[in-house]
Design an enzyme around this catalytic site. Structure first.
Site, mmCIF file in Angstrom:
data_model
loop_
_atom_site.group_PDB
_atom_site.id
_atom_site.type_symbol
_atom_site.label_atom_id
_atom_site.label_comp_id
_atom_site.label_asym_id
_atom_site.label_seq_id
_atom_site.Cartn_x
_atom_site.Cartn_y
_atom_site.Cartn_z
ATOM 1 N N HIS A 85 -7.283 3.727 6.792
ATOM 2 C CA HIS A 85 -6.550 3.388 5.571
ATOM 3 C C HIS A 85 -6.035 4.663 4.914
ATOM 4 O O HIS A 85 -4.965 4.669 4.296
ATOM 5 C CB HIS A 85 -7.451 2.602 4.618
ATOM 6 C CG HIS A 85 -6.698 2.022 3.464
ATOM 7 N ND1 HIS A 85 -5.563 1.240 3.627
ATOM 8 C CD2 HIS A 85 -6.890 2.124 2.131
ATOM 9 C CE1 HIS A 85 -5.105 0.884 2.443
ATOM 10 N NE2 HIS A 85 -5.871 1.407 1.513
ATOM 11 N N TYR A 113 -8.229 -10.525 3.492
ATOM 12 C CA TYR A 113 -9.497 -9.913 3.926
ATOM 13 C C TYR A 113 -10.420 -9.560 2.762
ATOM 14 O O TYR A 113 -11.585 -9.257 2.968
ATOM 15 C CB TYR A 113 -9.251 -8.674 4.798
ATOM 16 C CG TYR A 113 -8.482 -7.542 4.149
ATOM 17 C CD1 TYR A 113 -9.015 -6.779 3.125
ATOM 18 C CD2 TYR A 113 -7.197 -7.248 4.573
ATOM 19 C CE1 TYR A 113 -8.306 -5.746 2.538
ATOM 20 C CE2 TYR A 113 -6.473 -6.212 3.995
ATOM 21 C CZ TYR A 113 -7.037 -5.470 2.971
ATOM 22 O OH TYR A 113 -6.322 -4.464 2.391
ATOM 23 N N HIS A 140 -3.780 1.238 -7.420
ATOM 24 C CA HIS A 140 -4.659 1.735 -8.462
ATOM 25 C C HIS A 140 -4.304 1.029 -9.763
ATOM 26 O O HIS A 140 -3.144 0.991 -10.141
ATOM 27 C CB HIS A 140 -4.461 3.249 -8.580
ATOM 28 C CG HIS A 140 -5.542 3.920 -9.332
ATOM 29 N ND1 HIS A 140 -6.871 3.780 -9.012
ATOM 30 C CD2 HIS A 140 -5.502 4.740 -10.383
ATOM 31 C CE1 HIS A 140 -7.589 4.485 -9.841
ATOM 32 N NE2 HIS A 140 -6.782 5.088 -10.692
ATOM 33 N N HIS A 150 -5.272 -9.321 -0.651
ATOM 34 C CA HIS A 150 -5.183 -9.639 0.774
ATOM 35 C C HIS A 150 -6.214 -10.692 1.145
ATOM 36 O O HIS A 150 -7.270 -10.785 0.517
ATOM 37 C CB HIS A 150 -5.464 -8.389 1.618
ATOM 38 C CG HIS A 150 -4.533 -7.259 1.358
ATOM 39 N ND1 HIS A 150 -4.689 -6.398 0.299
ATOM 40 C CD2 HIS A 150 -3.424 -6.861 2.024
ATOM 41 C CE1 HIS A 150 -3.711 -5.506 0.321
ATOM 42 N NE2 HIS A 150 -2.937 -5.761 1.342
ATOM 43 N N SER A 208 0.831 -1.210 0.000
ATOM 44 C CA SER A 208 0.000 0.000 0.000
ATOM 45 C C SER A 208 0.861 1.254 0.000
ATOM 46 O O SER A 208 1.730 1.416 0.857
ATOM 47 C CB SER A 208 -0.876 0.049 1.252
ATOM 48 O OG SER A 208 -1.700 -1.069 1.303
ATOM 49 N N ASN A 244 2.268 3.826 11.191
ATOM 50 C CA ASN A 244 1.604 4.249 12.440
ATOM 51 C C ASN A 244 2.091 3.383 13.582
ATOM 52 O O ASN A 244 2.692 2.324 13.358
ATOM 53 C CB ASN A 244 0.078 4.088 12.294
ATOM 54 C CG ASN A 244 -0.309 2.665 11.935
ATOM 55 O OD1 ASN A 244 -0.279 2.298 10.757
ATOM 56 N ND2 ASN A 244 -0.629 1.860 12.925
ATOM 57 N N SER A 280 -0.904 -8.451 5.599
ATOM 58 C CA SER A 280 -0.476 -9.096 4.336
ATOM 59 C C SER A 280 0.800 -9.886 4.550
ATOM 60 O O SER A 280 1.146 -10.272 5.657
ATOM 61 C CB SER A 280 -0.238 -8.017 3.274
ATOM 62 O OG SER A 280 0.903 -7.236 3.606
ATOM 63 N N ALA A 336 2.894 -2.017 4.229
ATOM 64 C CA ALA A 336 2.740 -0.983 5.247
ATOM 65 C C ALA A 336 2.359 -1.692 6.539
ATOM 66 O O ALA A 336 1.609 -2.664 6.513
ATOM 67 C CB ALA A 336 1.641 -0.008 4.832
HETATM 68 N N1 HPA Z 1 -2.336 -2.751 11.648
HETATM 69 C C1 HPA Z 1 -2.505 -3.581 10.612
HETATM 70 N N2 HPA Z 1 -2.145 -3.271 9.380
HETATM 71 C C2 HPA Z 1 -1.570 -2.078 9.178
HETATM 72 C C3 HPA Z 1 -1.362 -1.166 10.211
HETATM 73 C C4 HPA Z 1 -1.772 -1.531 11.531
HETATM 74 O O1 HPA Z 1 -1.619 -0.786 12.505
HETATM 75 N N3 HPA Z 1 -0.783 -0.082 9.664
HETATM 76 C C5 HPA Z 1 -0.632 -0.324 8.340
HETATM 77 N N4 HPA Z 1 -1.114 -1.536 8.031
#
Ligand code: HPA
Length: 265
Positions: A240, A81, A57, A79, A27, A228, A205, A109
């Site tokens: 997201h 999900y 994209h 993914h 991502s 994060n 992922s 990410a």
């Molecule tokens: N949790 C799960 N997936 C993620 C996160 C997270 O905090 N940040 C980016 N992808």
């Protein structure tokens, strides 16, 4: 379509030179796909590749040269999900293998569980925990399904990535990635649990792709861009949108490391 049929179609368009290494872009990390001198093929032209819902994209496969190395760049991944299929990336990875690749770098990410790996930093995966309990090889019937995972995160590829990071002066932390199914983010209690279990970062992922890679005999390593802190570890609200805004901050560093690694491959 079988992986071999898809590979033949790709060779027809992009040439027959074997691919040396694959790169899966996570991502917010899709920019590198634009930098490859080569042929770009939308996933929608590749039967068996994931289509709707895939991140990135207009997801596309780009075959060509990056730093003089023949690469296959996957500009988007499926993914678990999305459709509940942990093997959603099996076909693309089988195709990568059929194109001649023996190595793969995965990127994603992730949320950090460690104050010393803040948003914007990178983390090389030293190991992982499949917190979901899922496995992309469930249903596979051959004995090849009993894949040894003791050395799943390839020592040589990791050493190359670390050396490349050092050469370009980018700090590269190392740690354990815990795979949560998503798509909801974790709760603070889940983050505390993951930390107790030995995780340094969490994400949605990569782990199924590592298992599939080892099953297929690909050597594999993975890097997270930290977007994060895990839920409850900071005041920021997770979304997201936030991931997509933050991922490019690590992407430039990641690109420098990957380019340097390719130059020395
Ligand atoms: N949790 C799960 N997936 C993620 C996160 C997270 O905090 N940040 C980016 N992808």
């Amino acid at each position: 379509m079988t992986a071999e049929t898809i590979a033949a179609y790709i060779r027809d368009k992009a040439g027959h030179e074997p691919v040396k290494i694959g790169l899966v872009l996570g991502s917010g990390l899709g920019h590198l796909a634009e930098e490859v001198e080569g042929v770009s093929i939308p996933y929608t032209d590749l039967g068996g590749f994931p289509h709707a819902g895939v991140s990135g994209h207009n997801p596309k496969l780009v075959i060509g040269n990056l730093e003089g190395v023949r690469v296959a760049v996957f500009g988007g991944r499926a993914h678990y999900y999305e459709k509940g299929d942990p093997a959603a990336m099996r076909c693309p990875l089988e195709v990568l293998k059929a194109l001649g690749a023996e190595q793969l770098i995965l990127t994603n990410a992730a949320g950090s569980l460690r104050a010393d790996i803040p948003p914007g930093d990178l983390m090389l995966l030293s190991d992982h925990i499949a917190f979901t309990g899922l496995n992309p090889l469930i249903g596979e019937t051959t004995d090849a399904r009993f894949v040894a995972m003791g050395d799943a995160h390839d020592a040589d590829l990791r050493a190359r990535l670390k050396a490349a990071a050092e050469a370009v002066g980018e700090p590269l932390a190392e740690g354990v990635y815990a795979w949560f199914s998503g798509p909801s983010f974790e709760t603070p209690a889940e983050i505390r649990a993951a930390k107790v279990l030995g995780a340094d970062a969490v994400g949605m992922s990569t782990v199924p792709e590592i298992i599939l890679s080892r099953f297929l005999g690909l050597r594999v390593a993975a890097i997270s861009t930290i977007t994060n802190m895990g839920a409850g570890l900071s005041d920021e609200a997770l979304s997201h949108e936030h991931t997509k805004i933050m991922a490019p901050r690590g992407a430039a560093k990641l690109e420098r490391i990957l380019r340097e690694m390719l130059r020395n491959l």
